[in-house]
Every structure is written in C-alpha cells, then in structure tokens.
Design a protein around this motif. Structure first.
Motif: not given
Length: 331
Positions: A162-178, A183-184, A229-231
């Motif tokens: 993915f960084l090949e497409l968006y090399p300037d990414i510094k922060t990503i977010g994720t939702l998940y089910s604890p 998911a864990q 993720i595959t949540d």
C-alpha cells in the motif's frame, strides 16, 4: 431332475454373490462413498456462517460450487448467526444427527462453537485467522475432529504494498472487535507491522455494528489512511466505513476483498471464493472415507489484488499506473 438341480445351484450362487456385494457396501463408509460420488440420494452438510458479508458469503458459495464441480450430490443447509455470540453453541446442535455427514463452519466463532457443541462430528472450518490460538487444532498435522483452511493476513506485506501507492502515510486507523480471537490476532500482527514500518496506529475497539460510525468519527481527523482487518462485525458495516472514509478523502487498504466490494479502495488478501473451494477439497476427502486425522489443516493458497474502481476515481488515482496493472477492478 438333474437339470433342475443344476439350475438351483446356479441361482443359489447368484443370490449369494448378490448378498456378498450388498454386505460389502453396508458400512457407513461405503454408504458415504457411494453418495459422495454422486449417488441418487444427496448427502446432508450443515454450514454455519457468523454474519452476512461478502467474504463469508463467498466462502459458502465457493464451498458449494466445488462440491458440484467434483460431482458431490449434496444439500448444504446454511445457518447464519447474524453476529450473535450466544448462538455459537446452540445453532450447531441442529446438525448433530447422523443424517449430517459433516459441518462447515465459516469464521472463528462458529468454528469454536461447533467444536464445543459437536464433539462427535467432523468439522471443516474456513475464514479463521489463527486456528491454534482459537483452540480449534493443536497443530496443522495434529487433528482431532476439526480441520480446515486459515485466512491469516500478513499486515506488513499488505502495508508495504500500500505504501507503494501512498508513500507519505504516517498514521493509519483500524476498528476491531476486542471479543473476537480472530481480530485480536490480526491487531497484534498489525501493531508489529506498524512498528517495523515506522507508522503510527490508531486503534478503536467496538462491540457491535452500531459502534462503527462513532468509532470512525473519533479517528478520521487523526489518520492518513485506514486499514481494515478481517473483522466480521466491522466487515458487515463495510458501506458505512467506506462512505465515511470517502467523505474525509481517506484511502483504505483491506486484508479481505469483501470490504473492497463494499467501497474500500484496495485489498491484497484472500480470494474467499477460492478459499471456500479449498475448504471443500478437505471436506470431500473426509466424505470419501479418509480419516479426518489425516486431513491436515492448510494455509490459504489463493490471493488476489482487488480495487474498487469508483473509489479509486473518487480519490483521483490513475488506474493506468503500474500498481493497478494486475488488479481486478470491482464497482
């Protein structure tokens, strides 16, 4: 009289031969083999899916289609838990009768529930990230009455691409089910990947689909991109996630294709239709009489890059770039 005695002996021999042939196929394995190879009476298979979303649905479809491809005359009865954890051990009881020759469990919670509820039934799982941590198997080659195909995602691999497409990414977010083991496991993998790649991670735990919008609203102003993720709970809310991200001009990468079909940008992971076919190949071996203990669990074999064409255009991406060269475009 002599001719009559001779005829009697011949008839007796024919009857005896017929009895021997009948007896040779009277065991349960013989019956299963006959049915599994396309007999007139269809065999019954119970299938349990955790929640309705594209990837799990494709796993069911691939499973059913592979049975047909291989000439298996089967009725696959599908029960969907609609994400209700309380049903994971009660619904499988429907399939405990001898008429059900096997149970197919799609996703971690149904597989765990089926193993507990059906200790004497052969079970094949799919869409399980870590079957060992989930308590389904001891090891891929140490099988009791459960085997299957895992869908383990490799976050570093997906993010690096993915960084090949968006090399300037510094922060990503994720939702998940604890509450989901599935998911864990992936969150821990994602944390390690982000540490190695020097990316900050914003994590938000949710309990139900109703929490998705609020969870996203808390991080969209803090992130440069979203990683799915595959949540199963989050995947079921795919359109909500995709809409919110686009409204904030945020790109996204998914560990599974279903969320791309719902509007996320790109996935480099499991092809769930083929994933279901792979699980069916294991099931067919069991239906044809092979001891499940010899049907070892497997890693997923088929991956593919899928890109949502509409989302790519909305983000102003050039679909003629090398990154999209071998991708499958979906809308």
């Amino acid at each position: 009289m002599k001719n009559l005695r001779s005829l009697s002996k011949v008839l007796a021999g024919v009857v005896l031969s017929g009895m021997l042939v009948a007896c040779s196929g009277s065991g349960s394995q013989g019956q299963t083999q006959a049915k599994a190879s396309g007999g007139s009476e269809p065999i019954k298979i119970g299938a349990i899916s955790y929640i309705e979303h594209v990837s799990l649905d494709n796993s069911i479809k691939g499973f059913e289609d592979r049975l047909k491809e291989k000439g298996i005359n089967a009725i696959v009865e599908v029960e969907n838990l609609q994400g209700d954890q309380a049903l994971t051990t009660t619904v499988p009881k429907k399939f405990e009768g001898d008429e059900y020759k096997l149970v197919y469990a799609v996703a971690t919670p149904p597989a765990q529930g089926a193993k507990t509820a059906l200790p004497n039934k052969n079970i094949v799982y799919s869409a399980v990230s870590d079957p060992i941590k989930a308590g389904l198997i001891e090891a891929p080659d140490k099988i009791d009455h459960v085997t299957g195909v895992n869908n383990k995602s490799i976050a570093k691999e997906y993010l690096s691409s993915f960084l090949e497409l968006y090399p300037d990414i510094k922060t990503i977010g994720t939702l998940y089910s604890p509450s989901e083991v599935n998911a864990q496991v992936q969150v821990e993998d994602l944390k390690n990947a982000c540490n190695e790649l020097g990316i900050k991670l914003e994590l938000v735990g949710i309990n139900s689909i109703n929490d998705v919008s609020q969870g996203l609203s808390g991080i969209v102003n803090k992130i440069d991109a979203y990683y799915a993720i595959t949540d199963n709970v989050v995947a079921a809310a795919g359109p909500i996630v995709a809409k919110t991200l686009l409204e904030n001009n945020l790109p996204s990468v998914s560990a599974e294709e279903g969320q791309v079909m719902k509007g996320l940008l790109v996935s480099d992971g499991v092809d769930y239709y083929e994933h279901g076919k792979q699980a069916a190949d294991l099931a067919i071996r069991i239906l044809n009489g092979e001891d499940i203990k010899n049907v070892h669990a497997e890693d997923n074999k088929v991956k593919s890059r899928k890109v949502n064409e509409n989302t790519a255009k909305a983000l102003g991406l050039d679909l003629n770039s090398d990154y999209f060269k071998n991708a499958t475009l979906v809308k």
